[in-house]
Design a protein around this motif. Sequence first.
Motif, PDB file in Angstrom:
ATOM      1  N   ALA A 257      -7.517 -21.581 -38.907  1.00  0.00           N
ATOM      2  CA  ALA A 257      -6.246 -21.823 -38.219  1.00  0.00           C
ATOM      3  C   ALA A 257      -5.565 -23.112 -38.637  1.00  0.00           C
ATOM      4  CB  ALA A 257      -6.449 -21.805 -36.705  1.00  0.00           C
ATOM      5  N   GLU A 258      -6.326 -24.125 -38.972  1.00  0.00           N
ATOM      6  CA  GLU A 258      -5.708 -25.381 -39.407  1.00  0.00           C
ATOM      7  C   GLU A 258      -4.854 -25.151 -40.642  1.00  0.00           C
ATOM      8  OE1 GLU A 258      -5.262 -29.767 -39.475  1.00  0.00           O
ATOM      9  OE2 GLU A 258      -5.494 -28.191 -37.980  1.00  0.00           O
ATOM     10  N   ALA A 259      -5.339 -24.332 -41.562  1.00  0.00           N
ATOM     11  CA  ALA A 259      -4.615 -24.068 -42.806  1.00  0.00           C
ATOM     12  C   ALA A 259      -3.501 -23.046 -42.622  1.00  0.00           C
ATOM     13  CB  ALA A 259      -5.578 -23.598 -43.890  1.00  0.00           C
ATOM     14  N   THR A 260      -3.726 -22.041 -41.791  1.00  0.00           N
ATOM     15  CA  THR A 260      -2.736 -20.963 -41.666  1.00  0.00           C
ATOM     16  C   THR A 260      -1.643 -21.275 -40.658  1.00  0.00           C
ATOM     17  OG1 THR A 260      -4.037 -19.807 -39.973  1.00  0.00           O
ATOM     18  CG2 THR A 260      -4.457 -19.222 -42.298  1.00  0.00           C
ATOM     19  N   GLY A 261      -1.949 -22.121 -39.680  1.00  0.00           N
ATOM     20  CA  GLY A 261      -0.959 -22.461 -38.664  1.00  0.00           C
ATOM     21  C   GLY A 261      -0.891 -21.509 -37.491  1.00  0.00           C
ATOM     22  N   VAL A 262      -1.862 -20.582 -37.358  1.00  0.00           N
ATOM     23  CA  VAL A 262      -1.810 -19.658 -36.223  1.00  0.00           C
ATOM     24  C   VAL A 262      -2.121 -20.400 -34.924  1.00  0.00           C
ATOM     25  CG1 VAL A 262      -2.487 -17.721 -37.699  1.00  0.00           C
ATOM     26  CG2 VAL A 262      -4.219 -18.919 -36.353  1.00  0.00           C
ATOM     27  N   SER A 263      -1.609 -19.858 -33.826  1.00  0.00           N
ATOM     28  CA  SER A 263      -1.756 -20.511 -32.528  1.00  0.00           C
ATOM     29  C   SER A 263      -2.562 -19.711 -31.522  1.00  0.00           C
ATOM     30  CB  SER A 263      -0.374 -20.785 -31.918  1.00  0.00           C
ATOM     31  OG  SER A 263       0.280 -21.817 -32.615  1.00  0.00           O
ATOM     32  N   VAL A 264      -2.699 -18.401 -31.739  1.00  0.00           N
ATOM     33  CA  VAL A 264      -3.419 -17.551 -30.793  1.00  0.00           C
ATOM     34  C   VAL A 264      -4.263 -16.552 -31.577  1.00  0.00           C
ATOM     35  CG1 VAL A 264      -3.207 -15.796 -28.988  1.00  0.00           C
ATOM     36  CG2 VAL A 264      -1.642 -17.750 -29.004  1.00  0.00           C
ATOM     37  N   VAL A 265      -5.505 -16.377 -31.132  1.00  0.00           N
ATOM     38  CA  VAL A 265      -6.376 -15.322 -31.660  1.00  0.00           C
ATOM     39  C   VAL A 265      -7.008 -14.637 -30.458  1.00  0.00           C
ATOM     40  CG1 VAL A 265      -8.342 -14.749 -33.118  1.00  0.00           C
ATOM     41  CG2 VAL A 265      -6.862 -16.689 -33.739  1.00  0.00           C
ATOM     42  N   ALA A 266      -6.968 -13.315 -30.433  1.00  0.00           N
ATOM     43  CA  ALA A 266      -7.519 -12.583 -29.287  1.00  0.00           C
ATOM     44  C   ALA A 266      -8.258 -11.346 -29.756  1.00  0.00           C
ATOM     45  CB  ALA A 266      -6.410 -12.196 -28.320  1.00  0.00           C
ATOM     46  N   THR A 267      -9.379 -11.061 -29.108  1.00  0.00           N
ATOM     47  CA  THR A 267     -10.154  -9.845 -29.372  1.00  0.00           C
ATOM     48  C   THR A 267     -11.077  -9.592 -28.199  1.00  0.00           C
ATOM     49  OG1 THR A 267     -11.510  -8.706 -31.037  1.00  0.00           O
ATOM     50  CG2 THR A 267     -12.145 -10.958 -30.508  1.00  0.00           C
ATOM     51  N   ASP A 268     -11.413  -8.335 -27.972  1.00  0.00           N
ATOM     52  CA  ASP A 268     -12.438  -7.971 -26.993  1.00  0.00           C
ATOM     53  C   ASP A 268     -12.193  -8.602 -25.619  1.00  0.00           C
ATOM     54  OD1 ASP A 268     -14.772  -6.613 -26.260  1.00  0.00           O
ATOM     55  OD2 ASP A 268     -16.079  -8.289 -26.821  1.00  0.00           O
ATOM     56  N   GLY A 269     -10.912  -8.713 -25.235  1.00  0.00           N
ATOM     57  CA  GLY A 269     -10.571  -9.260 -23.925  1.00  0.00           C
ATOM     58  C   GLY A 269     -10.638 -10.762 -23.817  1.00  0.00           C
ATOM     59  N   GLN A 270     -10.878 -11.459 -24.930  1.00  0.00           N
ATOM     60  CA  GLN A 270     -10.983 -12.916 -24.940  1.00  0.00           C
ATOM     61  C   GLN A 270      -9.927 -13.498 -25.872  1.00  0.00           C
ATOM     62  OE1 GLN A 270     -13.651 -14.849 -23.245  1.00  0.00           O
ATOM     63  NE2 GLN A 270     -13.772 -12.905 -22.140  1.00  0.00           N
ATOM     64  N   ALA A 271      -9.509 -14.734 -25.599  1.00  0.00           N
ATOM     65  CA  ALA A 271      -8.481 -15.361 -26.423  1.00  0.00           C
ATOM     66  C   ALA A 271      -8.788 -16.836 -26.654  1.00  0.00           C
ATOM     67  CB  ALA A 271      -7.104 -15.213 -25.776  1.00  0.00           C
ATOM     68  N   TRP A 272      -8.414 -17.300 -27.843  1.00  0.00           N
ATOM     69  CA  TRP A 272      -8.412 -18.731 -28.197  1.00  0.00           C
ATOM     70  C   TRP A 272      -6.960 -19.152 -28.351  1.00  0.00           C
ATOM     71  CZ3 TRP A 272      -6.264 -20.741 -32.721  1.00  0.00           C
ATOM     72  CH2 TRP A 272      -6.522 -22.102 -32.987  1.00  0.00           C
ATOM     73  N   VAL A 273      -6.579 -20.242 -27.698  1.00  0.00           N
ATOM     74  CA  VAL A 273      -5.199 -20.710 -27.724  1.00  0.00           C
ATOM     75  C   VAL A 273      -5.176 -22.126 -28.285  1.00  0.00           C
ATOM     76  CG1 VAL A 273      -3.127 -21.185 -26.365  1.00  0.00           C
ATOM     77  CG2 VAL A 273      -4.616 -19.257 -25.754  1.00  0.00           C
ATOM     78  N   ARG A 274      -4.542 -22.289 -29.403  1.00  0.00           N
ATOM     79  CA  ARG A 274      -4.513 -23.576 -30.093  1.00  0.00           C
ATOM     80  C   ARG A 274      -3.912 -24.690 -29.236  1.00  0.00           C
ATOM     81  NH1 ARG A 274      -3.029 -24.346 -36.256  1.00  0.00           N
ATOM     82  NH2 ARG A 274      -2.939 -26.609 -36.408  1.00  0.00           N
ATOM     83  N   ASP A 275      -2.860 -24.373 -28.484  1.00  0.00           N
ATOM     84  CA  ASP A 275      -2.170 -25.394 -27.700  1.00  0.00           C
ATOM     85  C   ASP A 275      -3.028 -25.989 -26.595  1.00  0.00           C
ATOM     86  OD1 ASP A 275       0.066 -25.204 -29.263  1.00  0.00           O
ATOM     87  OD2 ASP A 275       1.263 -24.038 -27.836  1.00  0.00           O
ATOM     88  N   ASP A 276      -4.197 -25.412 -26.347  1.00  0.00           N
ATOM     89  CA  ASP A 276      -5.119 -26.013 -25.374  1.00  0.00           C
ATOM     90  C   ASP A 276      -5.759 -27.278 -25.908  1.00  0.00           C
ATOM     91  OD1 ASP A 276      -4.565 -24.072 -23.529  1.00  0.00           O
ATOM     92  OD2 ASP A 276      -6.329 -22.850 -23.988  1.00  0.00           O
ATOM     93  N   GLY A 277      -5.577 -27.551 -27.204  1.00  0.00           N
ATOM     94  CA  GLY A 277      -6.017 -28.811 -27.798  1.00  0.00           C
ATOM     95  C   GLY A 277      -7.494 -29.090 -27.616  1.00  0.00           C
ATOM     96  N   ALA A 278      -7.812 -30.240 -27.026  1.00  0.00           N
ATOM     97  CA  ALA A 278      -9.205 -30.648 -26.844  1.00  0.00           C
ATOM     98  C   ALA A 278      -9.955 -29.755 -25.868  1.00  0.00           C
ATOM     99  CB  ALA A 278      -9.274 -32.101 -26.370  1.00  0.00           C
ATOM    100  N   GLU A 279      -9.226 -28.943 -25.104  1.00  0.00           N
ATOM    101  CA  GLU A 279      -9.858 -28.036 -24.145  1.00  0.00           C
ATOM    102  C   GLU A 279      -9.937 -26.608 -24.677  1.00  0.00           C
ATOM    103  OE1 GLU A 279     -11.159 -29.309 -21.424  1.00  0.00           O
ATOM    104  OE2 GLU A 279     -10.401 -31.257 -22.085  1.00  0.00           O
ATOM    105  N   ALA A 280      -9.529 -26.395 -25.909  1.00  0.00           N
ATOM    106  CA  ALA A 280      -9.479 -25.034 -26.449  1.00  0.00           C
ATOM    107  C   ALA A 280     -10.861 -24.397 -26.482  1.00  0.00           C
ATOM    108  CB  ALA A 280      -8.875 -25.045 -27.854  1.00  0.00           C
ATOM    109  N   GLY A 281     -10.904 -23.131 -26.143  1.00  0.00           N
ATOM    110  CA  GLY A 281     -12.143 -22.367 -26.169  1.00  0.00           C
ATOM    111  C   GLY A 281     -11.795 -20.901 -25.953  1.00  0.00           C
TER     112      GLY A 281
END
Length: 309
Positions: A257-281
Amino acid sequence: MAERGRPRRGCLAGLALAVVVFAVTVVAVVLALRVFTATDSGTGRCTAPLEDETLGLAPDQADNAALMGAVALRRELPARAVTIAIATAMQESRLRNIDYGDRDSVGLFQQRPSQGWGTVEEIMDPVYSTNAFYDVLVTVEGWESAEVTDAAQDVQRSAFPDAYAQHESRGRAFASSLTGYSTGALVCRLDPAADGGGSAAGALDTVSDRLARDFVDIGLQRAEDHLLVDATTLPAGLDDAPARRGWALAQWAVATAEATGVSVVATDGQAWVRDDGAEAGWAPVGDSDLPESVARALQQAGPGAVVIA
């Protein structure tokens, strides 16, 4: 008295120099540990768990590890191959595609043109060098059950054959996530994307290009603000678990994601959100701040689907 004073001043100067050298060394070690362990909660690092510890990589290192996972999946190689590749590249180049090294060694694995690995231009292509590493690894008798350091040494023929073992835990942690066996595990905590959001067309172009580079042939549909990727179009490998392949691809997307610039990834009912910053998970989609179109696309998709925005 003056004659005695000179040695004393020299000793004091030497002591001062030693203190300075020691301080610089301590700072360098601390910085190195921050880069290569990356276990704190700040931004600019990626982590993956292994048993009772959490191992870390800088985003550019995680990006290269993600390529090794993708190439192994495409070649239907087990997670063990990825562990060996990551551990080897950590020792050889600190998982960075460097254009220098011992004698004529270059690239992620410090492969040498003079030893038949290819031209400098070829070896500096991380896809080529990763495939070249796996090409030799799979010819090593019993590599799947061999110690990581032994398998790596059979490929590399290093002057320091035991050095690879120190990177085995990090290799295992990231390999397990990048092949989908550890789910919701690989996390990157990053600053906001430079363009203000990974839903921009440029980010989708970049991640589409990276999907084609790393996985070669994969099913995807592009909408205005996201990609819907069908991970079941990846080779099944050792099993036919769609969710595992979905998690492998999703965690690849986070690692890159650092290289591609994506902000959201989701699968199997779970999501990672880049804008959560230090709290991202990874968190349930219902608890995540996702664009409505992304949540809807994931809800309507089948097992193994990954939404990238």
